[in-house]
Motif scaffolding. Structure first.
Motif, PDB file in Angstrom:
ATOM      1  N   LEU A   1       0.818  -1.222   0.000  1.00 15.16           N
ATOM      2  CA  LEU A   1       0.000   0.000   0.000  1.00 15.16           C
ATOM      3  C   LEU A   1       0.850   1.269   0.000  1.00 15.16           C
ATOM      4  N   CYS A   2       1.859   1.344   0.866  1.00 12.63           N
ATOM      5  CA  CYS A   2       2.545   2.628   1.023  1.00 12.63           C
ATOM      6  C   CYS A   2       3.900   2.490   1.715  1.00 12.63           C
ATOM      7  N   PHE A   3       4.865   3.286   1.240  1.00 10.44           N
ATOM      8  CA  PHE A   3       6.151   3.430   1.925  1.00 10.44           C
ATOM      9  C   PHE A   3       6.060   4.657   2.824  1.00 10.44           C
ATOM     10  N   ASN A   4       6.423   4.520   4.081  1.00 11.54           N
ATOM     11  CA  ASN A   4       6.532   5.690   4.953  1.00 11.54           C
ATOM     12  C   ASN A   4       7.983   6.168   4.879  1.00 11.54           C
ATOM     13  N   VAL A   5       8.211   7.201   4.101  1.00  8.26           N
ATOM     14  CA  VAL A   5       9.566   7.632   3.751  1.00  8.26           C
ATOM     15  C   VAL A   5      10.138   8.522   4.845  1.00  8.26           C
ATOM     16  N   GLU A   6      11.409   8.282   5.169  1.00  8.85           N
ATOM     17  CA  GLU A   6      11.994   8.987   6.315  1.00  8.85           C
ATOM     18  C   GLU A   6      13.111   9.960   5.964  1.00  8.85           C
ATOM     19  N   SER A   7      13.422  10.137   4.673  1.00 12.07           N
ATOM     20  CA  SER A   7      14.437  11.141   4.294  1.00 12.07           C
ATOM     21  C   SER A   7      14.382  11.403   2.799  1.00 12.07           C
ATOM     22  N   GLY A   8      15.012  12.507   2.390  1.00 10.25           N
ATOM     23  CA  GLY A   8      15.110  12.825   0.967  1.00 10.25           C
ATOM     24  C   GLY A   8      15.934  11.786   0.233  1.00 10.25           C
ATOM     25  N   ALA A   9      16.980  11.301   0.882  1.00 11.39           N
ATOM     26  CA  ALA A   9      17.848  10.304   0.251  1.00 11.39           C
ATOM     27  C   ALA A   9      17.077   9.001   0.011  1.00 11.39           C
ATOM     28  N   GLU A  10      16.220   8.646   0.959  1.00  8.88           N
ATOM     29  CA  GLU A  10      15.428   7.433   0.787  1.00  8.88           C
ATOM     30  C   GLU A  10      14.418   7.614  -0.343  1.00  8.88           C
TER      31      GLU A  10
ATOM     32  N   ARG B   1       9.291  17.874  -4.077  1.00  9.97           N
ATOM     33  CA  ARG B   1      10.259  17.073  -4.828  1.00  9.97           C
ATOM     34  C   ARG B   1       9.619  15.766  -5.287  1.00  9.97           C
ATOM     35  N   ALA B   2       8.895  15.135  -4.359  1.00  8.45           N
ATOM     36  CA  ALA B   2       8.252  13.850  -4.678  1.00  8.45           C
ATOM     37  C   ALA B   2       7.230  14.020  -5.802  1.00  8.45           C
ATOM     38  N   ALA B   3       6.518  15.148  -5.770  1.00  6.19           N
ATOM     39  CA  ALA B   3       5.454  15.375  -6.762  1.00  6.19           C
ATOM     40  C   ALA B   3       6.028  15.446  -8.173  1.00  6.19           C
ATOM     41  N   ALA B   4       7.289  15.815  -8.278  1.00  4.44           N
ATOM     42  CA  ALA B   4       7.904  15.957  -9.603  1.00  4.44           C
ATOM     43  C   ALA B   4       8.546  14.654 -10.087  1.00  4.44           C
ATOM     44  N   MET B   5       8.481  13.599  -9.270  1.00  2.79           N
ATOM     45  CA  MET B   5       9.161  12.357  -9.653  1.00  2.79           C
ATOM     46  C   MET B   5       8.256  11.460 -10.485  1.00  2.79           C
ATOM     47  N   THR B   6       8.882  10.713 -11.407  1.00  2.00           N
ATOM     48  CA  THR B   6       8.103   9.924 -12.366  1.00  2.00           C
ATOM     49  C   THR B   6       7.477   8.652 -11.784  1.00  2.00           C
ATOM     50  N   HIS B   7       8.140   8.036 -10.795  1.00  2.00           N
ATOM     51  CA  HIS B   7       7.646   6.745 -10.316  1.00  2.00           C
ATOM     52  C   HIS B   7       7.197   6.778  -8.854  1.00  2.00           C
ATOM     53  N   ILE B   8       6.855   7.972  -8.422  1.00  2.00           N
ATOM     54  CA  ILE B   8       6.383   8.167  -7.048  1.00  2.00           C
ATOM     55  C   ILE B   8       4.957   8.718  -7.105  1.00  2.00           C
ATOM     56  N   GLU B   9       4.081   8.115  -6.286  1.00  2.00           N
ATOM     57  CA  GLU B   9       2.727   8.650  -6.174  1.00  2.00           C
ATOM     58  C   GLU B   9       2.506   9.059  -4.715  1.00  2.00           C
ATOM     59  N   ILE B  10       2.278  10.338  -4.512  1.00  2.00           N
ATOM     60  CA  ILE B  10       2.058  10.808  -3.134  1.00  2.00           C
ATOM     61  C   ILE B  10       0.708  10.302  -2.646  1.00  2.00           C
TER      62      ILE B  10
END
Ligand SMILES: *Cc1c(COP(=O)(O)O)cnc(C)c1O
Length: 422
Positions: free
Chosen positions: A122-131, A186-195
């Motif tokens: 369902l979802c990754f809980n992301v903990e940093s920009g690098a991740e 930043r995430a919103a501009a990524m191709t394979h990431i869905e917020i």
């Protein structure tokens, strides 16, 4: 709400409808025992508490990852909060649905991220920009889309033990509150990431609702700020952390907790996720141990038991107080104040200090409220096999993990080549 399954009948402690002494005979000691009824009713208490809104209860697998336990919860429709690929595989083995899994953890590995993407959680809980960058890269390489939340650190004091407080700026967890907006952009501009959502988890064993409410208010401020920039979230994950009674704590019930949090969320169109661990499994478990010897050093009395800090580390690690009860109530021996200590060669190896007990060598004791952060933290220190785990269901007992033996202890080890031995 959740009636105790471990009560005395005629001075004998029972686990649901089986005498604990019978369990000790059948499975040996030390052994963890979980009550199916208590696990299920604790899960249902959470599920019911949030029933007024679209919600998902994600059991925090790290609290108790036995596949028998996970399977009972999966059958009830539970979601799961995982922190590793190993936990993901356990959940799948136990019949959990991938679309109900959220992945937390500060240092997710490449292999674990890939497995989670292939599983379509369902979802990754992301903990940093690098991740975030790493997830985007792996998702692009395997042509998947990763749904994500950021775990934000709201900088609130959970008023709990420093080792289990996670929501302060000084902790390693989550992204700083003031960085969150830029990270979402930043995430919103990524191709394979869905917020997908936003997440926050401020600590464990919280015994009042107010830190949760403070954190939620701060997070909701961020939800509004995100909306103003055109980023619309689908869910809010309020984390875990609700406390339980070990001694004399009076934690809020899941219903009280949910009531106050839902009041903050009224009129918002957000699915609510929560990640309780301890509040579902702690009270549902006990650990049975046998008194090997009694001894006195000067005026100090010791009960030496067959379970040590390798079997149950909470007292040693956090100074946690856990209730110790005799399995048979007796009056034919003296009462004394004992330090209940294990066989491990460490001074910090104890289950309880200064406990008034009426016991003799050979008696059985039970460590209560051991169903969370118990077996999962067990180790093989001192080359001790880890305990058995059993689920009781009415008058039936199911072995859900056998006690480890010597072969388990040395699995994967080998001698150097080229020398005769034996
Ligand atoms: C440990 C943890 C939980 C569960 O905490 P409990 O205190 O057992 O409810 C939930 N979410 C995250 C991210 C955790 O690290």
């Amino acid at each position: 709400m959740n009636a105790d399954a471990f009560v005395y009948r005629d001075n004998q402690l029972f686990a649901e409808d089986i005498a604990v002494s019978t369990l000790a005979e059948r499975f040996g000691t030390p052994t963890y025992v979980y009550s199916r009824r208590m696990l299920e009713s604790a899960y249902c208490a959470f599920d019911d508490a949030f029933s007024a809104v679209d919600h998902l209860v994600c059991f925090a697998v790290k609290a108790n990852s036995n596949i028998g336990v996970l399977n009972l919860l999966a059958r009830l429709g539970s979601g799961f909060d995982i922190v590793s690929g190993g936990e993901l595989k356990r959940v799948l083995k136990a019949g959990g649905s991938p679309d109900k899994i959220v992945f937390s953890g500060v240092a997710k590995s490449v292999a674990d991220i890939r497995l989670a993407l292939e599983t379509n959680i369902l979802c990754f809980n992301v903990e940093s920009g690098a991740e975030l960058e790493r997830i985007q890269q792996i998702a692009a390489a395997c042509n998947r889309t990763a749904r994500i939340s950021f775990r934000v650190n709201p900088d609130v004091d959970a008023q709990t033990h420093p080792y289990i407080s996670t929501g302060l700026r000084e902790n390693k967890f989550g992204v700083a509150f003031e960085d969150a907006l830029a990270l979402y952009q930043r995430a919103a501009a990524m191709t394979h990431i869905e917020i997908h959502g936003i997440d926050c988890h401020i600590g464990s064993q919280l015994t009042s609702v107010s830190p949760f409410v403070d954190a939620l208010q701060r997070v909701l401020g961020l939800v509004d700020a995100l909306r103003a920039t055109g980023i619309e979230l689908k869910h809010i994950d309020i984390g875990g952390g609700l406390g339980v009674r070990y001694r004399d704590e009076i934690p809020p019930t899941p219903a009280e907790y949910a009531h106050q949090l839902l009041a903050q969320l009224a009129s918002r169109n957000l699915k609510v996720l929560c990640e309780p661990g301890r509040a579902i499994s702690a009270n549902a478990g006990i650990m049975i141990t046998r008194v090997e010897y009694l001894k006195d050093n000067g005026d100090r009395h010791f009960a030496l038991v067959d379970a040590g800090m390798n079997d149950q580390i909470r007292p040693s690690l956090y100074g946690a107080w856990m209730k110790l009860e005799p399995v048979s109530v007796r009056s034919d021996v003296g009462t004394a104040v004992y330090d209940v200590v294990g066989p491990v060669c460490e001074t910090g190896d104890f289950l309880g200090k200064e406990r008034e007990l009426t016991i003799a060598a050979g008696d059985l004791l039970v460590l209560r409220d051991a169903g969370a952060y118990g077996f999962v933290m067990a180790s093989n220190y001192n080359s001790r096999g880890r305990p058995a785990e059993v689920i009781v269901d009415g008058d039936m007992a199911h072995l859900v993990r056998q006690r480890e033996g010597f072969d388990d202890l040395i699995r994967g080890e080998q001698l150097l080549p080229g020398h005769d031995h034996g």
